[in-house]
Design a protein around this motif. Structure first.
Motif, PDB file in Angstrom:
ATOM      1  N   PHE A 102       0.835  -1.209   0.000  1.00  0.00           N
ATOM      2  CA  PHE A 102       0.000   0.000   0.000  1.00  0.00           C
ATOM      3  C   PHE A 102       0.863   1.250   0.000  1.00  0.00           C
ATOM      4  N   GLY A 103       1.951   1.162  -0.738  1.00  0.00           N
ATOM      5  CA  GLY A 103       2.878   2.288  -0.833  1.00  0.00           C
ATOM      6  C   GLY A 103       2.436   3.305  -1.869  1.00  0.00           C
ATOM      7  N   ARG A 104       3.325   4.261  -2.110  1.00  0.00           N
ATOM      8  CA  ARG A 104       2.993   5.340  -3.045  1.00  0.00           C
ATOM      9  C   ARG A 104       3.067   4.888  -4.504  1.00  0.00           C
ATOM     10  N   VAL A 105       3.941   3.908  -4.781  1.00  0.00           N
ATOM     11  CA  VAL A 105       4.137   3.503  -6.184  1.00  0.00           C
ATOM     12  C   VAL A 105       4.123   1.985  -6.324  1.00  0.00           C
ATOM     13  N   PRO A 106       3.858   1.486  -7.531  1.00  0.00           N
ATOM     14  CA  PRO A 106       3.879   0.039  -7.750  1.00  0.00           C
ATOM     15  C   PRO A 106       5.286  -0.545  -7.599  1.00  0.00           C
ATOM     16  N   ALA A 107       5.330  -1.797  -7.122  1.00  0.00           N
ATOM     17  CA  ALA A 107       6.610  -2.485  -6.930  1.00  0.00           C
ATOM     18  C   ALA A 107       6.639  -3.758  -7.770  1.00  0.00           C
ATOM     19  N   VAL A 108       7.762  -3.968  -8.446  1.00  0.00           N
ATOM     20  CA  VAL A 108       7.975  -5.147  -9.284  1.00  0.00           C
ATOM     21  C   VAL A 108       9.071  -5.978  -8.624  1.00  0.00           C
ATOM     22  N   ALA A 109       8.779  -7.230  -8.273  1.00  0.00           N
ATOM     23  CA  ALA A 109       9.802  -8.086  -7.662  1.00  0.00           C
ATOM     24  C   ALA A 109      10.373  -9.020  -8.721  1.00  0.00           C
ATOM     25  N   VAL A 110      11.694  -9.117  -8.742  1.00  0.00           N
ATOM     26  CA  VAL A 110      12.397 -10.003  -9.672  1.00  0.00           C
ATOM     27  C   VAL A 110      12.948 -11.168  -8.852  1.00  0.00           C
ATOM     28  N   LEU A 111      12.522 -12.398  -9.175  1.00  0.00           N
ATOM     29  CA  LEU A 111      12.796 -13.545  -8.313  1.00  0.00           C
ATOM     30  C   LEU A 111      13.732 -14.535  -9.005  1.00  0.00           C
ATOM     31  N   HIS A 112      14.668 -15.060  -8.227  1.00  0.00           N
ATOM     32  CA  HIS A 112      15.548 -16.114  -8.737  1.00  0.00           C
ATOM     33  C   HIS A 112      16.016 -16.948  -7.558  1.00  0.00           C
ATOM     34  N   GLY A 113      16.418 -18.180  -7.836  1.00  0.00           N
ATOM     35  CA  GLY A 113      16.887 -19.054  -6.763  1.00  0.00           C
ATOM     36  C   GLY A 113      15.817 -19.216  -5.684  1.00  0.00           C
TER      37      GLY A 113
END
Ligand code: 1HE
Length: 267
Positions: A102-113
């Motif tokens: 619920f922050g100010r901007v969208p977040a994109v998570a990059v996942l590996h391992g």
């Protein structure tokens, strides 16, 4: 509370680094020697980062240094905690991850391992998840004699259902990246090493949306989805009218009608 540094980001612990690329901020979990295990200072740093984003940042990319996104809770910090401290600790994680969702901007998570335990809880708080083919997901809390505490009971059933989460916790099942994609843990599946570039591309695209639309997607849509349909339809109408009445929307619609706007093309 952390104070801003010269970069405009709040002062962060050594386990986190922040970088600015135009309108996109990149937050890196940088504790690869401990597989990006999440200790208290890292959780507080994540909260500070998301609550004190510099002006002009319109999207965030979150990723992990080394071979793994995150091994979850730092198990070394757990042993001495009593029940009251345990509740407080979990509530601290909730605050930090709410600051993402619920922050100010969208977040994109990059996942590996490894994306396990608290690492999966962190990933679940982001709005978009990109998985490299090396990513795998697990909730090893059962085998450690503990329970999820970073919001997984709320966020994961909404992504994959209670039954799958029960299976993960009871049997220790791991999902690989392809199966994780199939059950809805990730939105995008990419080759190893390609995640960060994809994350930045998507974040830059997200940053071009009207801020009011992104606000509605982050703050209004999830509340509507949780509400009764009648209240939801009403909230949707109000939000639609507010967005549509903005100068930004008027300018963008005019652009399209005067042949300056983009066309919507197949993916
Ligand atoms: C850690 C942690 C950690 C690694 N806390 N120190 N999470 C888990 O149960 C996952 C535990 N970790 C692992 O299963 C493995 O470490 C990995 C599969 C992620 C990576 O394996 P590998 O062979 O690359 O590394 P490693 O040799 O196991 O670990 C390297 C170092 O990181 C080692 O420390 P060192 O000082 O001996 O070098 C490990 O001890 C350390 N390390 N993971 C502390 N998690 C809010 S509630 C959330 C509840 C949970 O998240 S439970 C899930 C916890």
């Amino acid at each position: 509370m952390a104070t801003p540094s010269k970069s405009g980001f709040p002062k962060l612990p050594a386990s986190l680094t922040a970088e600015r690329r135009g309108e996109v901020a990149i937050l890196t979990l940088k504790r690869p020697q401990k597989r990006n295990a999440l200790d208290d200072v890292t959780i507080l740093g994540i909260e500070a980062f998301f609550t004190m984003l510099p002006a002009g940042i319109k999207a965030v990319v979150l990723h992990g240094a080394g071979e793994h996104f995150s091994a979850g809770l730092d198990l070394g910090e757990l042993t001495e905690r009593n029940v009251a401290a345990g509740v407080e600790h979990s509530r601290m994680w909730h605050r930090a991850f709410d600051a993402i969702q619920f922050g100010r901007v969208p977040a994109v998570a990059v996942l590996h391992g490894a994306v396990v335990g608290g690492g999966l809880e962190l990933a679940a708080a982001a709005h978009i998840r990109i998985a490299e083919r090396s990513a795998y997901y697990a909730l090893p809390e059962g085998s450690r004699g503990i329970y999820v505490g970073g919001g997984a009971s709320v966020r994961l059933p909404r992504l994959i259902g209670v039954a799958r989460m029960q299976d993960m916790m009871l049997t220790g099942r791991s999902y690989d990246a392809a199966d994780g994609q199939a059950i809805g843990l990730s939105h995008y599946l990419v080759e190893p090493g390609a995640g960060l570039a994809k994350g930045i591309t998507l974040a830059e695209r997200i940053a071009t949306n009207a801020p009011l639309t992104n606000f509605a997607v982050l703050h209004v849509l999830p509340r509507i989805a949780e509400s009764d349909p009648a209240s939801g339809y009403l909230a949707e109408s109000l939000m639609a009218a507010i967005a549509q009445g903005s100068d930004e929307a008027k300018a963008r619609l005019k652009d399209f009608l005067e042949k300056r706007g983009n066309k919507v093309l197949p993916g």
